[in-house]
Design a protein around this motif. Structure first.
Motif, PDB file in Angstrom:
ATOM      1  N   SER A 139       0.866  -1.180   0.000  1.00 54.73           N
ATOM      2  CA  SER A 139       0.000   0.000   0.000  1.00 54.73           C
ATOM      3  C   SER A 139       0.901   1.228   0.000  1.00 54.73           C
ATOM      4  O   SER A 139       2.133   1.118   0.082  1.00 54.73           O
ATOM      5  CB  SER A 139      -0.903   0.015   1.235  1.00 54.73           C
ATOM      6  OG  SER A 139      -0.120   0.213   2.409  1.00 54.73           O
ATOM      7  N   LYS A 140       0.295   2.383  -0.048  1.00 54.98           N
ATOM      8  CA  LYS A 140       1.098   3.599   0.079  1.00 54.98           C
ATOM      9  C   LYS A 140       1.840   3.621   1.413  1.00 54.98           C
ATOM     10  O   LYS A 140       2.944   4.160   1.509  1.00 54.98           O
ATOM     11  CB  LYS A 140       0.212   4.838  -0.049  1.00 54.98           C
ATOM     12  CG  LYS A 140      -0.371   5.057  -1.434  1.00 54.98           C
ATOM     13  CD  LYS A 140      -1.129   6.371  -1.492  1.00 54.98           C
ATOM     14  CE  LYS A 140      -1.822   6.577  -2.813  1.00 54.98           C
ATOM     15  NZ  LYS A 140      -2.514   7.884  -2.896  1.00 54.98           N
ATOM     16  N   ALA A 141       1.239   3.032   2.447  1.00 53.67           N
ATOM     17  CA  ALA A 141       1.900   2.990   3.756  1.00 53.67           C
ATOM     18  C   ALA A 141       3.191   2.195   3.691  1.00 53.67           C
ATOM     19  O   ALA A 141       4.221   2.609   4.246  1.00 53.67           O
ATOM     20  CB  ALA A 141       0.962   2.393   4.803  1.00 53.67           C
ATOM     21  N   SER A 142       3.183   1.042   3.026  1.00 53.95           N
ATOM     22  CA  SER A 142       4.401   0.238   2.947  1.00 53.95           C
ATOM     23  C   SER A 142       5.476   0.949   2.124  1.00 53.95           C
ATOM     24  O   SER A 142       6.660   0.909   2.462  1.00 53.95           O
ATOM     25  CB  SER A 142       4.099  -1.147   2.357  1.00 53.95           C
ATOM     26  OG  SER A 142       3.630  -1.062   1.024  1.00 53.95           O
ATOM     27  N   GLY A 143       5.061   1.625   1.046  1.00 52.45           N
ATOM     28  CA  GLY A 143       6.022   2.397   0.265  1.00 52.45           C
ATOM     29  C   GLY A 143       6.599   3.548   1.053  1.00 52.45           C
ATOM     30  O   GLY A 143       7.812   3.814   1.011  1.00 52.45           O
ATOM     31  N   LEU A 144       5.742   4.256   1.787  1.00 51.22           N
ATOM     32  CA  LEU A 144       6.227   5.372   2.598  1.00 51.22           C
ATOM     33  C   LEU A 144       7.121   4.902   3.741  1.00 51.22           C
ATOM     34  O   LEU A 144       8.067   5.601   4.120  1.00 51.22           O
ATOM     35  CB  LEU A 144       5.049   6.171   3.154  1.00 51.22           C
ATOM     36  CG  LEU A 144       4.404   7.153   2.183  1.00 51.22           C
ATOM     37  CD1 LEU A 144       3.123   7.718   2.783  1.00 51.22           C
ATOM     38  CD2 LEU A 144       5.371   8.298   1.837  1.00 51.22           C
ATOM     39  N   ALA A 145       6.831   3.731   4.297  1.00 51.00           N
ATOM     40  CA  ALA A 145       7.692   3.193   5.345  1.00 51.00           C
ATOM     41  C   ALA A 145       9.107   2.990   4.812  1.00 51.00           C
ATOM     42  O   ALA A 145      10.098   3.251   5.509  1.00 51.00           O
ATOM     43  CB  ALA A 145       7.123   1.887   5.878  1.00 51.00           C
ATOM     44  N   ASP A 146       9.210   2.528   3.580  1.00 47.28           N
ATOM     45  CA  ASP A 146      10.513   2.371   2.935  1.00 47.28           C
ATOM     46  C   ASP A 146      11.213   3.727   2.804  1.00 47.28           C
ATOM     47  O   ASP A 146      12.390   3.881   3.161  1.00 47.28           O
ATOM     48  CB  ASP A 146      10.327   1.724   1.563  1.00 47.28           C
ATOM     49  CG  ASP A 146      11.636   1.481   0.830  1.00 47.28           C
ATOM     50  OD1 ASP A 146      12.328   2.462   0.507  1.00 47.28           O
ATOM     51  OD2 ASP A 146      11.958   0.314   0.549  1.00 47.28           O
ATOM     52  N   VAL A 147      10.485   4.729   2.287  1.00 44.51           N
ATOM     53  CA  VAL A 147      11.064   6.067   2.110  1.00 44.51           C
ATOM     54  C   VAL A 147      11.473   6.665   3.447  1.00 44.51           C
ATOM     55  O   VAL A 147      12.572   7.218   3.597  1.00 44.51           O
ATOM     56  CB  VAL A 147      10.064   6.991   1.389  1.00 44.51           C
ATOM     57  CG1 VAL A 147      10.545   8.441   1.428  1.00 44.51           C
ATOM     58  CG2 VAL A 147       9.872   6.544  -0.050  1.00 44.51           C
ATOM     59  N   ALA A 148      10.595   6.568   4.437  1.00 43.39           N
ATOM     60  CA  ALA A 148      10.892   7.147   5.751  1.00 43.39           C
ATOM     61  C   ALA A 148      12.128   6.503   6.367  1.00 43.39           C
ATOM     62  O   ALA A 148      12.954   7.187   6.993  1.00 43.39           O
ATOM     63  CB  ALA A 148       9.684   6.988   6.670  1.00 43.39           C
ATOM     64  N   ALA A 149      12.269   5.195   6.197  1.00 47.73           N
ATOM     65  CA  ALA A 149      13.455   4.512   6.724  1.00 47.73           C
ATOM     66  C   ALA A 149      14.725   5.017   6.036  1.00 47.73           C
ATOM     67  O   ALA A 149      15.761   5.208   6.689  1.00 47.73           O
ATOM     68  CB  ALA A 149      13.306   3.004   6.540  1.00 47.73           C
ATOM     69  N   ARG A 150      14.652   5.237   4.734  1.00 50.09           N
ATOM     70  CA  ARG A 150      15.808   5.756   3.999  1.00 50.09           C
ATOM     71  C   ARG A 150      16.194   7.154   4.483  1.00 50.09           C
ATOM     72  O   ARG A 150      17.374   7.525   4.454  1.00 50.09           O
ATOM     73  CB  ARG A 150      15.508   5.797   2.494  1.00 50.09           C
ATOM     74  CG  ARG A 150      15.344   4.428   1.855  1.00 50.09           C
ATOM     75  CD  ARG A 150      14.913   4.537   0.396  1.00 50.09           C
ATOM     76  NE  ARG A 150      14.583   3.240  -0.176  1.00 50.09           N
ATOM     77  CZ  ARG A 150      15.459   2.419  -0.753  1.00 50.09           C
ATOM     78  NH1 ARG A 150      16.727   2.797  -0.868  1.00 50.09           N
ATOM     79  NH2 ARG A 150      15.070   1.258  -1.238  1.00 50.09           N
ATOM     80  N   LEU A 151      15.183   7.930   4.900  1.00 50.85           N
ATOM     81  CA  LEU A 151      15.430   9.305   5.351  1.00 50.85           C
ATOM     82  C   LEU A 151      15.634   9.400   6.862  1.00 50.85           C
ATOM     83  O   LEU A 151      15.904  10.485   7.380  1.00 50.85           O
ATOM     84  CB  LEU A 151      14.255  10.200   4.936  1.00 50.85           C
ATOM     85  CG  LEU A 151      14.048  10.349   3.424  1.00 50.85           C
ATOM     86  CD1 LEU A 151      12.773  11.136   3.140  1.00 50.85           C
ATOM     87  CD2 LEU A 151      15.247  11.035   2.776  1.00 50.85           C
ATOM     88  N   GLY A 152      15.473   8.280   7.557  1.00 49.52           N
ATOM     89  CA  GLY A 152      15.661   8.283   9.006  1.00 49.52           C
ATOM     90  C   GLY A 152      14.568   8.995   9.764  1.00 49.52           C
ATOM     91  O   GLY A 152      14.809   9.588  10.821  1.00 49.52           O
ATOM     92  N   VAL A 153      13.330   8.921   9.263  1.00 52.32           N
ATOM     93  CA  VAL A 153      12.195   9.592   9.894  1.00 52.32           C
ATOM     94  C   VAL A 153      11.217   8.536  10.401  1.00 52.32           C
ATOM     95  O   VAL A 153      10.740   7.709   9.612  1.00 52.32           O
ATOM     96  CB  VAL A 153      11.472  10.535   8.906  1.00 52.32           C
ATOM     97  CG1 VAL A 153      10.266  11.192   9.567  1.00 52.32           C
ATOM     98  CG2 VAL A 153      12.428  11.592   8.376  1.00 52.32           C
ATOM     99  N   PRO A 154      10.878   8.511  11.684  1.00 50.28           N
ATOM    100  CA  PRO A 154       9.893   7.541  12.181  1.00 50.28           C
ATOM    101  C   PRO A 154       8.483   7.893  11.723  1.00 50.28           C
ATOM    102  O   PRO A 154       8.178   9.053  11.426  1.00 50.28           O
ATOM    103  CB  PRO A 154      10.022   7.646  13.695  1.00 50.28           C
ATOM    104  CG  PRO A 154      10.557   9.021  13.944  1.00 50.28           C
ATOM    105  CD  PRO A 154      11.428   9.349  12.765  1.00 50.28           C
ATOM    106  N   ALA A 155       7.617   6.885  11.679  1.00 47.75           N
ATOM    107  CA  ALA A 155       6.249   7.081  11.201  1.00 47.75           C
ATOM    108  C   ALA A 155       5.518   8.159  11.977  1.00 47.75           C
ATOM    109  O   ALA A 155       4.727   8.926  11.413  1.00 47.75           O
ATOM    110  CB  ALA A 155       5.475   5.771  11.283  1.00 47.75           C
ATOM    111  N   GLN A 156       5.787   8.242  13.305  1.00 51.47           N
ATOM    112  CA  GLN A 156       5.049   9.212  14.126  1.00 51.47           C
ATOM    113  C   GLN A 156       5.390  10.662  13.779  1.00 51.47           C
ATOM    114  O   GLN A 156       4.682  11.577  14.193  1.00 51.47           O
ATOM    115  CB  GLN A 156       5.285   8.969  15.615  1.00 51.47           C
ATOM    116  CG  GLN A 156       6.720   9.088  16.060  1.00 51.47           C
ATOM    117  CD  GLN A 156       7.416   7.741  16.138  1.00 51.47           C
ATOM    118  OE1 GLN A 156       7.073   6.830  15.376  1.00 51.47           O
ATOM    119  NE2 GLN A 156       8.350   7.602  17.064  1.00 51.47           N
TER     120      GLN A 156
END
Length: 275
Positions: free
Chosen positions: A201-218
């Motif tokens: 989903s968009k959530a799983s894709g964004l989780a990948d991007v956020a991890a690459r940028l070092g940003v937690p979901a919250q």
């Protein structure tokens, strides 16, 4: 402690661009207020990430419209395409992650229910392979005609099912009758069905991007209007639904902003990046 976003995730159609309910063609213009609000976020060194059902081919010009590289014209922007199946950087387009699935069985089940539908599979960064031509303006890139058997002979990132003669309600029945429980699927505001790998989903894709940028979901602010945004709004620390979103989308959001016609994205971004 005051919360503020460290990453902004934006849907495109119905969020940045107006997309009339029941239509698959959008007005690809972004209001000055939204452009200015996005620019303030970028100038605050907060990454702005597009997350959409569009293909990579249909997204790169939106990156340019928003001027997302304004702080570093030599840098690259990360984005989520195809409802989360593809994560890429731009420019140039470099696919960082692509999740595929065997769509042969699910497409067969759909055709058993509605043999008249149009079917397209995405060729990442190129365009689509289709069994018949889609209405003008609905998909873009290089279009190649193939039989359905050829379309699903190999694993794909995404399948689009479309029938201009049917309704959104027809496609909800189709999803139920075809038993689409072993994949991820998203129905648009018309007779348009996106099929994706299970769990994508968009959530799983964004989780990948956020991890690459070092940003937690919250610490992520996500804004969207469609049912394919539901997982993203639930995943983000602050999920915001557009004012014209359906009740089921608004129900999962932390906040509901104005409609796309009333610059809802700008209204939300002004909270965190005031003029």
């Amino acid at each position: 402690m005051t919360w503020s976003p460290r990453l902004v995730a934006l849907d495109i159609d119905g969020t940045l661009f107006s997309a009339p309910h029941g239509s698959s063609v959008v007005d690809e213009t972004i209001s000055p207020a939204v452009l200015q609000a996005v620019a303030r976020a970028v100038d605050a060194d907060v990454p702005v990430v597009l997350a959409t059902g569009r293909s990579t081919f249909g997204m790169t010009h939106v990156v340019e419209l928003l001027d997302l590289r304004r702080r570093d014209p030599h840098g690259q922007v990360l984005a989520v395409a195809s409802n989360g199946s593809v994560v890429f950087s731009h420019p140039p387009v470099e696919v960082l992650e692509a999740v595929t699935f065997d769509a042969s069985d699910v497409v067969r089940r759909i055709l058993d229910q509605m043999p008249q539908v149009l079917v397209a599979v995405e060729e990442v960064g190129v365009g689509y392979r289709v069994n018949r031509h889609f209405p003008d303006g609905e998909i873009n890139g290089q279009i190649t005609l193939q039989s359905v058997e050829e379309l699903v002979a190999e694993p794909v990132t995404r399948v689009i099912v479309r029938d201009p003669e049917s309704s959104e309600e027809d496609f909800h029945r189709l999803a139920e009758d075809a038993g689409l429980h072993d994949i991820s699927y998203f129905i648009g505001w018309t007779a348009w069905l996106d099929l994706a790998p299970k769990g994508v989903s968009k959530a799983s894709g964004l989780a990948d991007v956020a991890a690459r940028l070092g940003v937690p979901a919250q610490d992520v602010l996500a804004i969207g209007d469609g049912r394919n945004d539901i997982e993203m709004l639930q995943w983000a620390g602050r999920g915001v639904a557009m004012g014209q979103a359906s009740d089921d989308v608004q129900a999962v959001a932390d906040h509901v902003t104005d409609t796309v016609h009333a610059d809802g994205v700008a209204r939300e971004l002004e909270r965190w990046f005031p003029a």
